[in-house]
Design a protein around this motif. Sequence first.
Motif, PDB file in Angstrom:
ATOM      1  N   ASP A  88      64.918  31.173  -1.889  1.00 25.07           N
ATOM      2  CA  ASP A  88      63.510  31.403  -1.583  1.00 25.07           C
ATOM      3  C   ASP A  88      63.293  32.889  -1.278  1.00 25.07           C
ATOM      4  OD1 ASP A  88      64.318  31.858   1.055  1.00 25.07           O
ATOM      5  OD2 ASP A  88      63.654  29.908   1.778  1.00 25.07           O
ATOM      6  N   SER A 113      58.895  23.736  -1.345  1.00 25.05           N
ATOM      7  CA  SER A 113      59.449  22.493  -1.882  1.00 25.05           C
ATOM      8  C   SER A 113      60.585  22.796  -2.845  1.00 25.05           C
ATOM      9  CB  SER A 113      58.368  21.675  -2.607  1.00 25.05           C
ATOM     10  OG  SER A 113      57.376  21.226  -1.711  1.00 25.05           O
ATOM     11  N   LEU A 114      61.432  21.803  -3.039  1.00 20.82           N
ATOM     12  CA  LEU A 114      62.503  21.885  -4.025  1.00 20.82           C
ATOM     13  C   LEU A 114      62.221  20.883  -5.135  1.00 20.82           C
ATOM     14  CD1 LEU A 114      65.435  22.097  -1.496  1.00 20.82           C
ATOM     15  CD2 LEU A 114      64.760  23.918  -3.075  1.00 20.82           C
ATOM     16  N   LYS A 142      70.935  24.147   3.150  1.00 24.06           N
ATOM     17  CA  LYS A 142      70.056  25.305   3.266  1.00 24.06           C
ATOM     18  C   LYS A 142      70.672  26.278   4.267  1.00 24.06           C
ATOM     19  CE  LYS A 142      65.369  26.699   4.671  1.00 24.06           C
ATOM     20  NZ  LYS A 142      64.038  26.216   5.153  1.00 24.06           N
ATOM     21  N   PHE A 144      69.848  27.547  -1.270  1.00 24.19           N
ATOM     22  CA  PHE A 144      69.910  26.092  -1.292  1.00 24.19           C
ATOM     23  C   PHE A 144      71.034  25.672  -2.238  1.00 24.19           C
ATOM     24  CE2 PHE A 144      65.605  27.358  -0.309  1.00 24.19           C
ATOM     25  CZ  PHE A 144      65.245  26.535   0.741  1.00 24.19           C
ATOM     26  N   TYR A 155      63.283  26.317  -6.249  1.00 18.67           N
ATOM     27  CA  TYR A 155      62.391  26.354  -5.090  1.00 18.67           C
ATOM     28  C   TYR A 155      61.022  26.864  -5.507  1.00 18.67           C
ATOM     29  CZ  TYR A 155      60.319  28.134  -0.745  1.00 18.67           C
ATOM     30  OH  TYR A 155      59.457  28.399   0.296  1.00 18.67           O
ATOM     31  N   ALA A 214      61.525  21.620   1.413  1.00 20.37           N
ATOM     32  CA  ALA A 214      62.647  22.554   1.554  1.00 20.37           C
ATOM     33  C   ALA A 214      62.939  22.822   3.024  1.00 20.37           C
ATOM     34  CB  ALA A 214      62.326  23.848   0.822  1.00 20.37           C
TER      35      ALA A 214
END
Length: 277
Positions: free
Chosen positions: A97, A163-164, A121, A103, A159, A183
Amino acid sequence: MWLFYLKTATCNCQSEINQSGFRKGKKFYKISQIGKMDRIVNESSGLAKLTGKQTFWSHNDSGGKAELYEVDSTGNYISTLSIPKARNIDWEDLAGDRQGNIFIGDFGNNRNNRKDLIIYKLPEKEPEKVKTIQFSYEDQKAFPPPDKERNFDCEAMFYHQDSLYLFSKNRGDKQVKLYVVPAAEGTYSARLKAKIYLKTMVTGADISPDEKKFAVLTYGKLFIFGINEGQINFSNPIFCLKTKRKQTEAIVFLDNDRLLLTNEQGSIYLIGQRAAP
């Protein structure tokens, strides 16, 4: 393995053009080998590039050490990032991110029977602060399901806006399923957002820095989708590009027009534009 390589080398985009609305990408993109992964990355299965950096993180496939390896674009090894309190059951992809978090998707699920799917994470500069995102698929009822429904294996993630987005490997019915999870640390039911027909199995994904398109990598092909009004879905298929570079597993955007591709044989490829699409 030779049969797999033969199928990859002889695949084409016609099925996806006919059924899913792609155009051929050959005249717009070219692929060239630019490097070779250092031996420490013996099965490159994921790639991530954090904002502002010119290097990349990669990792080895299932059963490897709980480590990430920093490399440059030609595969030269730079450093190792050990992840405490993490295990590599089946790490399959990476994402990053804009806040410097990495992640790690431990969601490989070839037999479709896992109930311990995790995304780690962690801040790049403080890997000891690792957190876990645990999830299950909202539409999976059996572990494993019948063969024709075994579509709960994931090897691709990126990402976007807290959100993923996860992409299934379409082993059962050739329908790639797109799921989304927050996320943030917690336990979630991954929400099914969309499906699309792709003939080959998905192995990687990434979103462009300007967030106007995303790429989905499969064995032998790369698919480019447009993003409308910030919505991640399959409504805007653009290009199908034949890659035919053996067991391609990882993809990352260098910038809005170029991508980096690796395979498990250690080769690194640059995908650049021939002309503006």
